[in-house]
Motif scaffolding. Sequence first.
Motif, PDB file in Angstrom:
ATOM      1  N   ILE A 158      68.157  30.598 -17.016  1.00  0.00           N
ATOM      2  CA  ILE A 158      68.142  31.353 -18.276  1.00  0.00           C
ATOM      3  C   ILE A 158      67.053  32.419 -18.286  1.00  0.00           C
ATOM      4  N   LEU A 159      65.831  32.062 -17.894  1.00  0.00           N
ATOM      5  CA  LEU A 159      64.741  33.038 -17.924  1.00  0.00           C
ATOM      6  C   LEU A 159      65.010  34.240 -17.034  1.00  0.00           C
ATOM      7  N   PRO A 160      65.448  34.076 -15.762  1.00  0.00           N
ATOM      8  CA  PRO A 160      65.750  35.258 -14.954  1.00  0.00           C
ATOM      9  C   PRO A 160      66.807  36.170 -15.577  1.00  0.00           C
ATOM     10  N   LEU A 161      67.818  35.570 -16.196  1.00  0.00           N
ATOM     11  CA  LEU A 161      68.840  36.386 -16.855  1.00  0.00           C
ATOM     12  C   LEU A 161      68.238  37.181 -18.009  1.00  0.00           C
ATOM     13  N   ILE A 162      67.340  36.551 -18.757  1.00  0.00           N
ATOM     14  CA  ILE A 162      66.666  37.255 -19.859  1.00  0.00           C
ATOM     15  C   ILE A 162      65.808  38.389 -19.314  1.00  0.00           C
ATOM     16  N   LEU A 163      65.069  38.134 -18.233  1.00  0.00           N
ATOM     17  CA  LEU A 163      64.193  39.158 -17.662  1.00  0.00           C
ATOM     18  C   LEU A 163      64.996  40.355 -17.149  1.00  0.00           C
ATOM     19  N   VAL A 164      66.131  40.086 -16.519  1.00  0.00           N
ATOM     20  CA  VAL A 164      66.992  41.176 -16.054  1.00  0.00           C
ATOM     21  C   VAL A 164      67.415  42.053 -17.216  1.00  0.00           C
ATOM     22  N   GLN A 165      67.788  41.406 -18.324  1.00  0.00           N
ATOM     23  CA  GLN A 165      68.232  42.143 -19.496  1.00  0.00           C
ATOM     24  C   GLN A 165      67.072  42.907 -20.145  1.00  0.00           C
ATOM     25  N   VAL A 166      65.944  42.251 -20.320  1.00  0.00           N
ATOM     26  CA  VAL A 166      64.793  42.878 -20.985  1.00  0.00           C
ATOM     27  C   VAL A 166      64.288  44.075 -20.195  1.00  0.00           C
ATOM     28  N   PHE A 167      64.209  43.939 -18.882  1.00  0.00           N
ATOM     29  CA  PHE A 167      63.679  45.019 -18.043  1.00  0.00           C
ATOM     30  C   PHE A 167      64.759  46.027 -17.631  1.00  0.00           C
ATOM     31  N   GLY A 168      66.020  45.755 -17.982  1.00  0.00           N
ATOM     32  CA  GLY A 168      67.096  46.678 -17.634  1.00  0.00           C
ATOM     33  C   GLY A 168      67.302  46.827 -16.145  1.00  0.00           C
TER      34      GLY A 168
ATOM     35  N   GLU B  63      76.491  17.928  -5.471  1.00  0.00           N
ATOM     36  CA  GLU B  63      75.335  18.550  -4.822  1.00  0.00           C
ATOM     37  C   GLU B  63      75.579  20.030  -4.560  1.00  0.00           C
ATOM     38  N   LEU B  64      76.810  20.373  -4.214  1.00  0.00           N
ATOM     39  CA  LEU B  64      77.161  21.778  -3.998  1.00  0.00           C
ATOM     40  C   LEU B  64      76.928  22.588  -5.268  1.00  0.00           C
ATOM     41  N   LEU B  65      77.357  22.051  -6.405  1.00  0.00           N
ATOM     42  CA  LEU B  65      77.165  22.735  -7.684  1.00  0.00           C
ATOM     43  C   LEU B  65      75.678  22.862  -8.012  1.00  0.00           C
ATOM     44  N   ILE B  66      74.941  21.772  -7.817  1.00  0.00           N
ATOM     45  CA  ILE B  66      73.496  21.792  -8.104  1.00  0.00           C
ATOM     46  C   ILE B  66      72.794  22.835  -7.245  1.00  0.00           C
ATOM     47  N   GLN B  67      73.115  22.863  -5.968  1.00  0.00           N
ATOM     48  CA  GLN B  67      72.434  23.799  -5.067  1.00  0.00           C
ATOM     49  C   GLN B  67      72.838  25.250  -5.342  1.00  0.00           C
ATOM     50  N   PHE B  68      74.071  25.469  -5.791  1.00  0.00           N
ATOM     51  CA  PHE B  68      74.452  26.832  -6.161  1.00  0.00           C
ATOM     52  C   PHE B  68      73.656  27.309  -7.367  1.00  0.00           C
ATOM     53  N   ILE B  69      73.562  26.460  -8.399  1.00  0.00           N
ATOM     54  CA  ILE B  69      72.818  26.845  -9.599  1.00  0.00           C
ATOM     55  C   ILE B  69      71.348  27.057  -9.265  1.00  0.00           C
ATOM     56  N   ASN B  70      70.792  26.155  -8.452  1.00  0.00           N
ATOM     57  CA  ASN B  70      69.397  26.269  -8.037  1.00  0.00           C
ATOM     58  C   ASN B  70      69.160  27.573  -7.276  1.00  0.00           C
ATOM     59  N   ALA B  71      70.037  27.852  -6.311  1.00  0.00           N
ATOM     60  CA  ALA B  71      69.879  29.074  -5.509  1.00  0.00           C
ATOM     61  C   ALA B  71      70.075  30.319  -6.357  1.00  0.00           C
ATOM     62  N   PHE B  72      71.038  30.287  -7.270  1.00  0.00           N
ATOM     63  CA  PHE B  72      71.294  31.450  -8.115  1.00  0.00           C
ATOM     64  C   PHE B  72      70.076  31.780  -8.968  1.00  0.00           C
ATOM     65  N   GLY B  73      69.513  30.762  -9.628  1.00  0.00           N
ATOM     66  CA  GLY B  73      68.362  30.999 -10.497  1.00  0.00           C
ATOM     67  C   GLY B  73      67.142  31.473  -9.733  1.00  0.00           C
ATOM     68  N   GLU B  74      66.810  30.791  -8.633  1.00  0.00           N
ATOM     69  CA  GLU B  74      65.614  31.163  -7.873  1.00  0.00           C
ATOM     70  C   GLU B  74      65.775  32.530  -7.220  1.00  0.00           C
ATOM     71  N   GLU B  75      66.948  32.811  -6.688  1.00  0.00           N
ATOM     72  CA  GLU B  75      67.150  34.109  -6.043  1.00  0.00           C
ATOM     73  C   GLU B  75      67.186  35.242  -7.066  1.00  0.00           C
ATOM     74  N   LEU B  76      67.787  34.994  -8.232  1.00  0.00           N
ATOM     75  CA  LEU B  76      67.813  36.044  -9.256  1.00  0.00           C
ATOM     76  C   LEU B  76      66.397  36.400  -9.702  1.00  0.00           C
ATOM     77  N   LEU B  77      65.515  35.401  -9.781  1.00  0.00           N
ATOM     78  CA  LEU B  77      64.141  35.678 -10.180  1.00  0.00           C
ATOM     79  C   LEU B  77      63.355  36.345  -9.054  1.00  0.00           C
ATOM     80  N   PHE B  78      63.368  35.734  -7.865  1.00  0.00           N
ATOM     81  CA  PHE B  78      62.458  36.182  -6.809  1.00  0.00           C
ATOM     82  C   PHE B  78      63.033  37.308  -5.943  1.00  0.00           C
TER      83      PHE B  78
END
Length: 243
Positions: free
Chosen positions: A50-60, A104-119
Motif C-alpha cells: 500500500i505505501l509504495p502505491l501511495i508514494l508513486v501516486q503522491v510523487f507522480g 507460497e507463489l501468491l505470497i512471494q508475488f505480493i512480497n516481490a511486487f511491494g518491495e520492488e515497487l518501493l526500492f
Amino acid sequence: MLTRRPVLAAIFCAGLQFLITTLILKAGSAFMPPEAFGKVKLAAFASTVILPLILVQVFGLWRQVGLELDKLKPGGVFFASMLLCVLFLAMGVHPQETRPFAPELLIQFINAFGEELLFRGVIFAILLSLPRWQAIAISGILFGGMHLIHGFMDGDWNHAMWWAAATSLSGMMFAAVRYGTGSLWLTIVLHMVLNLCKIYSNIEAAAGPAALLIAERAAYGIEIALIAYVILSARAGARVRMS
C-alpha cells in the motif's frame, strides 16, 4: 526534494516503510492476543504494498517506475541473473509440507511486487540523477536495512545484521537488473522466482548444510559480477559519448 536531495528522499521513503511495518508489528505483539498475531503480520505485509502505491501516486512517478508492458524484453543481464535460480535448483526441488506451492507463489508475488515497487520503482526513480554506482549502492543498502526489522522483533541482532548485509547485496543486484532491463516487472519476476528457488531448493536436504553454504557463496559471486558488469558498462558508455 526529489530532485534537489535525492538521497534524503530515498532514505525518507525506506525509513517510512520501516517505521510503519515496525509499528504495526510492535503494536500487534503488545496489544493483540498471540492467536491474532497472524492478522497483525498480514496487516504489516499489506503495508509493504500500500505505501509504495501511495508514494508513486503522491510523487507522480507512474511513468518512471518501469511498469510499462512494452519494456518486457529480457536481455542478457536478466538471463544472467536467472543463473541464481539454476544454482539453487541444481539438485532438484525439495517440497515443503508447511509451505504449499500455490499459496507460497501468491505470497512471494505480493512480497516481490511491494518491495520492488518501493526500492526498484520509487527509490530507483528518485536516485536516477546520481551516478549509476551510487544509485545501485544506496538502493541496495536501504533494501538491506529494511531487514534489520528482524533484530527489533526477535532481538537476534547477529542474525539481523548478517541478513541485512546479504540482502543489501541482493538489492544491489536487483537494481543492476533494473538498470540493465528498464523493466520493473522483470525485477519482480526475478525476485519472486529467486525466493521460491531458495525456499524449495533441495541442496541442503541432498548434500547437507555445507553444500548450501557453498551455493550461497557462489550466488554472492554471481551477484557481484552482475553489479560490476552493469556499473562498468555504464562507465564505458559514458567514455564513448565523451570521446
